[in-house]
Structure formats: structure tokens, C-alpha cells
Design a protein around this motif. Sequence first.
Motif, mmCIF file in Angstrom:
data_model
loop_
_atom_site.group_PDB
_atom_site.id
_atom_site.type_symbol
_atom_site.label_atom_id
_atom_site.label_comp_id
_atom_site.label_asym_id
_atom_site.label_seq_id
_atom_site.Cartn_x
_atom_site.Cartn_y
_atom_site.Cartn_z
ATOM 1 N N GLN A 90 42.969 -6.693 61.937
ATOM 2 C CA GLN A 90 42.835 -7.237 63.292
ATOM 3 C C GLN A 90 44.010 -8.095 63.745
ATOM 4 O O GLN A 90 43.952 -8.650 64.850
ATOM 5 C CB GLN A 90 41.544 -8.069 63.389
ATOM 6 N N ILE A 91 45.065 -8.199 62.954
ATOM 7 C CA ILE A 91 46.211 -9.031 63.327
ATOM 8 C C ILE A 91 47.498 -8.257 63.072
ATOM 9 O O ILE A 91 47.700 -7.706 61.986
ATOM 10 C CB ILE A 91 46.220 -10.362 62.549
ATOM 11 N N ALA A 92 48.362 -8.222 64.080
ATOM 12 C CA ALA A 92 49.692 -7.613 63.954
ATOM 13 C C ALA A 92 50.734 -8.638 64.359
ATOM 14 O O ALA A 92 50.589 -9.304 65.396
ATOM 15 C CB ALA A 92 49.797 -6.371 64.834
ATOM 16 N N ILE A 93 51.769 -8.780 63.561
ATOM 17 C CA ILE A 93 52.858 -9.710 63.855
ATOM 18 C C ILE A 93 53.907 -8.979 64.689
ATOM 19 O O ILE A 93 54.237 -7.816 64.422
ATOM 20 C CB ILE A 93 53.476 -10.258 62.554
ATOM 21 N N THR A 94 54.420 -9.667 65.709
ATOM 22 C CA THR A 94 55.383 -9.067 66.625
ATOM 23 C C THR A 94 56.637 -9.930 66.720
ATOM 24 O O THR A 94 56.654 -11.081 66.288
ATOM 25 C CB THR A 94 54.768 -8.913 68.032
ATOM 26 N N SER A 95 57.674 -9.368 67.276
ATOM 27 C CA SER A 95 58.943 -10.083 67.433
ATOM 28 C C SER A 95 58.886 -10.958 68.689
ATOM 29 O O SER A 95 59.445 -10.630 69.735
ATOM 30 C CB SER A 95 60.104 -9.091 67.516
ATOM 31 N N GLY A 96 58.182 -12.074 68.564
ATOM 32 C CA GLY A 96 57.916 -12.928 69.710
ATOM 33 C C GLY A 96 56.679 -12.446 70.449
ATOM 34 O O GLY A 96 56.269 -11.278 70.329
ATOM 35 N N GLY A 97 56.076 -13.343 71.210
ATOM 36 C CA GLY A 97 54.880 -12.961 71.940
ATOM 37 C C GLY A 97 55.138 -11.888 72.975
ATOM 38 O O GLY A 97 54.328 -10.973 73.162
ATOM 39 N N MET A 98 56.276 -11.955 73.666
ATOM 40 C CA MET A 98 56.525 -11.026 74.758
ATOM 41 C C MET A 98 56.624 -9.574 74.292
ATOM 42 O O MET A 98 56.228 -8.655 75.014
ATOM 43 C CB MET A 98 57.801 -11.423 75.503
ATOM 44 N N SER A 99 57.140 -9.350 73.092
ATOM 45 C CA SER A 99 57.256 -7.968 72.622
ATOM 46 C C SER A 99 55.899 -7.368 72.283
ATOM 47 O O SER A 99 55.794 -6.163 72.048
ATOM 48 C CB SER A 99 58.181 -7.887 71.405
ATOM 49 N N ALA A 100 54.853 -8.196 72.276
ATOM 50 C CA ALA A 100 53.514 -7.685 72.005
ATOM 51 C C ALA A 100 52.908 -6.984 73.212
ATOM 52 O O ALA A 100 52.049 -6.108 73.058
ATOM 53 C CB ALA A 100 52.601 -8.834 71.576
ATOM 54 N N PHE A 101 53.340 -7.353 74.402
ATOM 55 C CA PHE A 101 52.609 -6.894 75.585
ATOM 56 C C PHE A 101 52.796 -5.412 75.866
ATOM 57 O O PHE A 101 51.853 -4.750 76.323
ATOM 58 C CB PHE A 101 52.985 -7.745 76.796
ATOM 59 N N MET A 102 53.961 -4.859 75.610
ATOM 60 C CA MET A 102 54.116 -3.431 75.864
ATOM 61 C C MET A 102 53.244 -2.600 74.926
ATOM 62 O O MET A 102 52.526 -1.694 75.394
ATOM 63 C CB MET A 102 55.585 -3.029 75.757
ATOM 64 N N PRO A 103 53.217 -2.868 73.601
ATOM 65 C CA PRO A 103 52.271 -2.131 72.753
ATOM 66 C C PRO A 103 50.813 -2.303 73.182
ATOM 67 O O PRO A 103 50.038 -1.350 73.143
ATOM 68 C CB PRO A 103 52.515 -2.727 71.358
ATOM 69 N N VAL A 104 50.446 -3.513 73.612
ATOM 70 C CA VAL A 104 49.062 -3.733 74.043
ATOM 71 C C VAL A 104 48.769 -2.956 75.323
ATOM 72 O O VAL A 104 47.717 -2.313 75.459
ATOM 73 C CB VAL A 104 48.786 -5.238 74.234
ATOM 74 N N LEU A 105 49.688 -2.989 76.289
ATOM 75 C CA LEU A 105 49.484 -2.250 77.527
ATOM 76 C C LEU A 105 49.435 -0.747 77.280
ATOM 77 O O LEU A 105 48.609 -0.031 77.874
ATOM 78 C CB LEU A 105 50.592 -2.587 78.527
ATOM 79 N N MET A 106 50.308 -0.251 76.407
ATOM 80 C CA MET A 106 50.291 1.174 76.096
ATOM 81 C C MET A 106 48.990 1.577 75.408
ATOM 82 O O MET A 106 48.545 2.718 75.513
ATOM 83 C CB MET A 106 51.481 1.523 75.205
ATOM 84 N N SER A 107 48.364 0.630 74.705
ATOM 85 C CA SER A 107 47.137 0.917 73.960
ATOM 86 C C SER A 107 45.882 0.806 74.806
ATOM 87 O O SER A 107 44.828 1.336 74.423
ATOM 88 C CB SER A 107 47.015 -0.050 72.775
ATOM 89 N N THR A 108 45.965 0.129 75.948
ATOM 90 C CA THR A 108 44.761 -0.154 76.740
ATOM 91 C C THR A 108 44.752 0.502 78.110
ATOM 92 O O THR A 108 43.716 0.470 78.792
ATOM 93 C CB THR A 108 44.595 -1.674 76.936
ATOM 94 N N THR A 109 45.859 1.078 78.544
ATOM 95 C CA THR A 109 45.933 1.632 79.892
ATOM 96 C C THR A 109 46.464 3.062 79.882
ATOM 97 O O THR A 109 47.147 3.489 78.942
ATOM 98 C CB THR A 109 46.853 0.797 80.796
ATOM 99 N N GLU A 110 46.144 3.770 80.949
ATOM 100 C CA GLU A 110 46.744 5.067 81.263
ATOM 101 C C GLU A 110 47.658 4.874 82.470
ATOM 102 O O GLU A 110 47.499 3.911 83.233
ATOM 103 C CB GLU A 110 45.655 6.096 81.597
ATOM 104 N N PRO A 111 48.631 5.767 82.685
ATOM 105 C CA PRO A 111 49.490 5.643 83.863
ATOM 106 C C PRO A 111 48.667 5.571 85.146
ATOM 107 O O PRO A 111 47.733 6.354 85.351
ATOM 108 C CB PRO A 111 50.336 6.919 83.807
ATOM 109 N N GLY A 112 49.005 4.586 85.969
ATOM 110 C CA GLY A 112 48.313 4.400 87.231
ATOM 111 C C GLY A 112 47.102 3.495 87.164
ATOM 112 O O GLY A 112 46.553 3.114 88.211
ATOM 113 N N ASP A 113 46.666 3.119 85.966
ATOM 114 C CA ASP A 113 45.515 2.223 85.848
ATOM 115 C C ASP A 113 45.841 0.851 86.422
ATOM 116 O O ASP A 113 46.939 0.321 86.216
ATOM 117 C CB ASP A 113 45.118 2.035 84.379
ATOM 118 N N PRO A 114 44.885 0.217 87.124
ATOM 119 C CA PRO A 114 45.125 -1.136 87.611
ATOM 120 C C PRO A 114 45.002 -2.167 86.495
ATOM 121 O O PRO A 114 44.113 -2.085 85.651
ATOM 122 C CB PRO A 114 44.032 -1.337 88.668
#
Length: 381
Positions: A90-114
Motif C-alpha cells: 500500500q505504499i510506493a516511494i516517489t521522487s518527490g511528492g509531485m512526481s507521484a501525481f502523474m502515476p496516480v492520475l494515470m491509474s485513476t482516470t481515463e482520457p476526458g474524465d473530469p
Amino acid sequence: MRANSRFEHVQPIGLDVVAAAAGNDPDVLRLENLDTDVPPPPAAVEATTRSLAECSGNSWLPLTGLPELCQAVAADLRVRTGLDYDPVRQIAITSGGMSAFMPVLMSTTEPGDPVVLTDPTYAGLLQRVRLSGARPHLVPLRVIDGHWRLDREALAEVRSAAALLLMSPSMPSGVVFDRADWAVIAQVCERTGAYLIYDAAMERIVFDGHPRINPCRVDGLAERTIIVGSVSKEYRMIGWRIGWVAGPPDIMSRVMLATIYNTTVSGGFAQLGAAAALREPSGVAEAVAEYQARHDTVVAQLDGLPVVRAGGGWSCLVDAEALGLTATELSDRLLERGRVAATPMTAWGVSVAPRYVRLVFSNEPVKRLGELRSRFEAALP
């Protein structure tokens, strides 16, 4: 160059332009960038130095973070959330907090999702949503009695969302969500089936006795909250570039895979320093007291001008349009006439943010901030 639709609405962040224009002039008040002169925890420095000397952590493995750091994050989250996170699943280490958001967004959204964000919000969050292919849905913050408040009515009208991407205290406004705000957020998540992506980077940097509420302690949010944290702000460890993601096991399997392919691994030396910061006395309370003193100095210096108090964080906002200027014009005047570097919020929202200029008080001492009034007077028409 061939067109690329991902970049159609992505805007430059702006602060780098202001920083370059300010150069290295020591007379300039550096209020444009989220740096800090408050030192990091000594234990973190010692652990990082020792790791370098011993060459420990000099490996590609484990790809999602050293066990020592994952365990330290889990222990810290147990205190904040009341939940037990599995350090492996349940925990993944990332290169700073900001680099986490693209993997999270790619994992939770489809193109065009609000994806719901506030306006203003950190440009790095807003523009990442656009780069991911998702669609920002901005809910305004309102200034009420000199403080920022979430527009709960506007948020309650949201009918479709893949995720709500929120921060409290938030950059750049410093808004802190109260329990009523979180209750509306929980209702929207339940109605839409959205994840809550919670940027917890400044969770403990709160002023004036504001309640500090972790959303995982709000009914209905724990099972759908993905937490992104880092050592950059609370622990003043910007240069270490260490962050983490924690969330439900099913979505974390995707996040971990995306994280591996995004950055492969975070620096091992820095991970060991971050683990020490989480385990040892960290000086957060002392740092928060210093930031509050700086914030209060800025507000006192600009008394009578349209500055909005922050509930926490490292910055506050000045309404340029209320002064008869655009945000870019005020930023330019402050640097040219007042020797103050401050970033216009043109890329930090759509309807609210672009009228404001951000003042970061984390990297200048109270004594220097005491010059702010005279510098503003020199810059204003």
C-alpha cells in the motif's frame, strides 16, 4: 513541430521566469518560489551523510522504495489517519511528492474524465491533470471576511468526477478545509464514485489554531482516499526529492506499476535520510511557529491592501486587480520598482487565480519581510 493535444491547454508555471528575472541580486526579496531557509532535521542530514559514506542505498532495488522508508511512512500515516497501511502493498516511494501525481492520475482516470480541483490551486497539479488527458473541473475558493473559504455550494453541484485532487493547507492560497468542507467532499465522492487524491504535503503547517483534519478520519473517505506525501515542506527537505503514495491495495497495484515506469526508483541515499526524518524529532512545530511569524509580518505590512490571510502553508495571495493592475503587471512592478520577486497566478486557475500574485514567506526572515510595505509602495501606481 507536430501538434500534440496534451499540451493544448498546458500553461507555463511562471515562477521560473520571475526567478530568472530576479537573478542573484541580494537586495531582491525572494517571494516567488517555494524554497525555505528553515533548516531540515539534523537526523535527516546525518543519516543521508552516513548513507553516502557507507554507499548504502546505492541500488535500483526495491523499485517501489526501501523497506526502512516504507515502514516509516506507514508508522507516520498510522498516527495521522488511524489506519494500518501495508508497507509492501500500500505504499510506493516517489521522487518527490509531485512526481507521484502523474502515476496516480494515470491509474485513476481515463482520457476526458473530469478531475475536481480548487481555483486557485497549485499549477503543478492543474497542469498535470491536463497532461494526463483528464479534464479539470475547477471549484472556486471565495474570500470571506479576509480568509479563503471553499465554495461548498459549487462543489455540491458536481455530478461527475473520476477524482477530486485536493490539498489542505493548499498552495497557493493557504486555505484549510474544516470538517464541514470535508463532509461535502465525502458526499461528492460517494455520489460520483470518485477517488480523493489528497496532497498532504503541508498537512501540519497550520496557523491560528485551525483544526487539522486528515480526510481518512472523515466518514466515507478512508476507503477511497489516495494520500500523496513528501518530506519537502513539513520537513524542509526539498533537495532530497522524496515523496510517497499510500492508498487502497487494489488501486496501489496500478500506482506502483506506473511509478516504476515513471521514475524506476527514488534515490536510496535520500530515502534513508527521509526515513530518519520520519522517525526522529523533526522540528515541525518550531518551523510552523516561524512560518506563522513570517505570514503575520506579511499581513501586517500589507494592512489596508487586498492581501488574503492564509490558514497555513508557505504563501499568501494579493489581489492585483483590486489594485487596478493585472497580476502580471503587479509582478513586474514589484520586481522593477520594489525589488520583490513574486509570481503571478495566471497558470494556477481559470476564473479566480489569474487576478492574484503569490507571496512566499518561507525563504525570507521576519526582519527582511518588515521591508515589504515600503517596497509595495514603491511599486504601486
